[in-house]
Design a protein around this motif. Structure first.
Motif, PDB file in Angstrom:
ATOM      1  N   MET A  18       0.821  -1.199   0.000  1.00 55.34           N
ATOM      2  CA  MET A  18       0.000   0.000   0.000  1.00 55.34           C
ATOM      3  C   MET A  18       0.859   1.254   0.000  1.00 55.34           C
ATOM      4  O   MET A  18       1.825   1.366   0.755  1.00 55.34           O
ATOM      5  CB  MET A  18      -0.900   0.041   1.242  1.00 55.34           C
ATOM      6  CG  MET A  18      -2.077  -0.915   1.197  1.00 55.34           C
ATOM      7  SD  MET A  18      -3.159  -0.678  -0.229  1.00 55.34           S
ATOM      8  CE  MET A  18      -3.511   1.070  -0.150  1.00 55.34           C
ATOM      9  N   HIS A  20       0.072   4.842   0.889  1.00 59.84           N
ATOM     10  CA  HIS A  20      -0.936   5.727   1.486  1.00 59.84           C
ATOM     11  C   HIS A  20      -0.534   7.177   1.241  1.00 59.84           C
ATOM     12  O   HIS A  20       0.468   7.648   1.776  1.00 59.84           O
ATOM     13  CB  HIS A  20      -1.032   5.473   2.986  1.00 59.84           C
ATOM     14  CG  HIS A  20      -1.587   4.137   3.348  1.00 59.84           C
ATOM     15  ND1 HIS A  20      -0.944   3.266   4.198  1.00 59.84           N
ATOM     16  CD2 HIS A  20      -2.724   3.518   2.964  1.00 59.84           C
ATOM     17  CE1 HIS A  20      -1.670   2.170   4.337  1.00 59.84           C
ATOM     18  NE2 HIS A  20      -2.750   2.297   3.594  1.00 59.84           N
ATOM     19  N   GLY A 239       0.123  -2.806   4.393  1.00 55.06           N
ATOM     20  CA  GLY A 239       0.367  -1.384   4.544  1.00 55.06           C
ATOM     21  C   GLY A 239       0.928  -1.044   5.914  1.00 55.06           C
ATOM     22  O   GLY A 239       2.104  -0.733   6.065  1.00 55.06           O
TER      23      GLY A 239
END
Length: 265
Positions: A18, A20, A239
């Motif tokens: 991930m 972000h 993540g």
């Protein structure tokens, strides 16, 4: 362009990292200039792929509180710019998730940037969430995909985190409907929230219900659990466990990335 950059077939992806994004222009918490956001996203994507991740997903995580299912135009513009830079920087599949549930915006970003797939939190059914009631828009998404980017795949959550299912409480039946009626290409099973562990028994149930589709675990995977998770699921999305101090909003920790990749091997 997207086909050339797809790399490994999406169904065979094992490790998906991930990316972000900090708050984007127009969101309540926006502070960082776009140049810095782009640089961070590209750097983290390159770190993940060089360490052994098979793909990345770029997500507007910093935009909370999120719009339910129709983000502002400036969010689509910003994400298109960022994802375009990421696609150009890594030789691996790149996914897009426009939170909270704007799959149409995700397709638009993918069509313009060359991303290989989109993540859609609610493709089929009705869910009660912290943004209110969210209803799947599978028909609209499939029509838009056919018009804009037929090659882009859809990875859809079932019983998505931060939500309660209203229309179909049985996760196996929800997965069947999301695939056979909603048209999802890959299915994601997660825990209750970001960073929360995923019940592997639920993953097994979903795998049995839709053996023809890849099933990914969408939250809570750590270096300690990744090997066990990959014995059950086709792939894992990671993540929080890769961030400094294990904090979702922190920057990527290259050491944590290397440890998790090694554990997955």
């Amino acid at each position: 362009m997207a086909k050339r950059r797809a790399g490994k077939a999406l169904e065979r992806l094992r490790l998906i990292g991930m990316v972000h994004l900090p708050a984007l222009p127009g969101s309540a918490r926006h502070r960082m200039p776009m140049e810095a956001i782009i640089s961070r996203a590209v750097g983290e994507s390159q770190t993940l792929i060089k360490a052994g991740f098979d793909a990345v997903i770029v997500e507007n995580f910093g935009d909370a509180p999120f719009a339910a299912d129709c983000v502002p135009k400036e969010t689509i513009a910003a994400m298109s710019i960022v994802v375009d830079h990421v696609v150009r920087a890594v030789r691996a599949p790149v996914g897009v998730n426009v939170l909270r549930n704007d799959g149409v915006a995700g397709l638009a970003v993918a069509a313009c940037s060359g991303a290989a797939f989109v993540r859609v939190n609610v493709l089929s059914g009705v869910y009660a969430t912290d943004q209110g009631m969210i209803t799947g828009r599978a028909r609209e998404l499939q029509r838009e995909r056919s018009r804009l980017c037929p090659h882009v795949r859809i990875a859809a959550d079932v019983h998505v985190k931060h939500a309660q299912p209203i229309s179909q409480p049985d996760i196996a039946l929800a997965a069947e409907e999301t695939v056979h009626r909603g048209g999802a290409d890959m299915i994601i099973v997660s825990g209750a929230g970001t960073g929360y562990s995923t019940d592997l028994e639920l993953v097994r149930r979903v795998k049995e219900a839709i053996p023809e589709r890849a099933v990914w675990i969408g939250s809570g995977v750590t270096a300690e659990t990744v090997a066990e998770c990959l014995e059950v699921a086709d792939g894992v999305i990671v993540g929080t466990a890769l961030k400094r101090g294990g904090k979702t909003t922190a920057e990527l920790d290259p050491k944590r990335v290397r440890i998790l990749v090694k554990a997955a091997e």
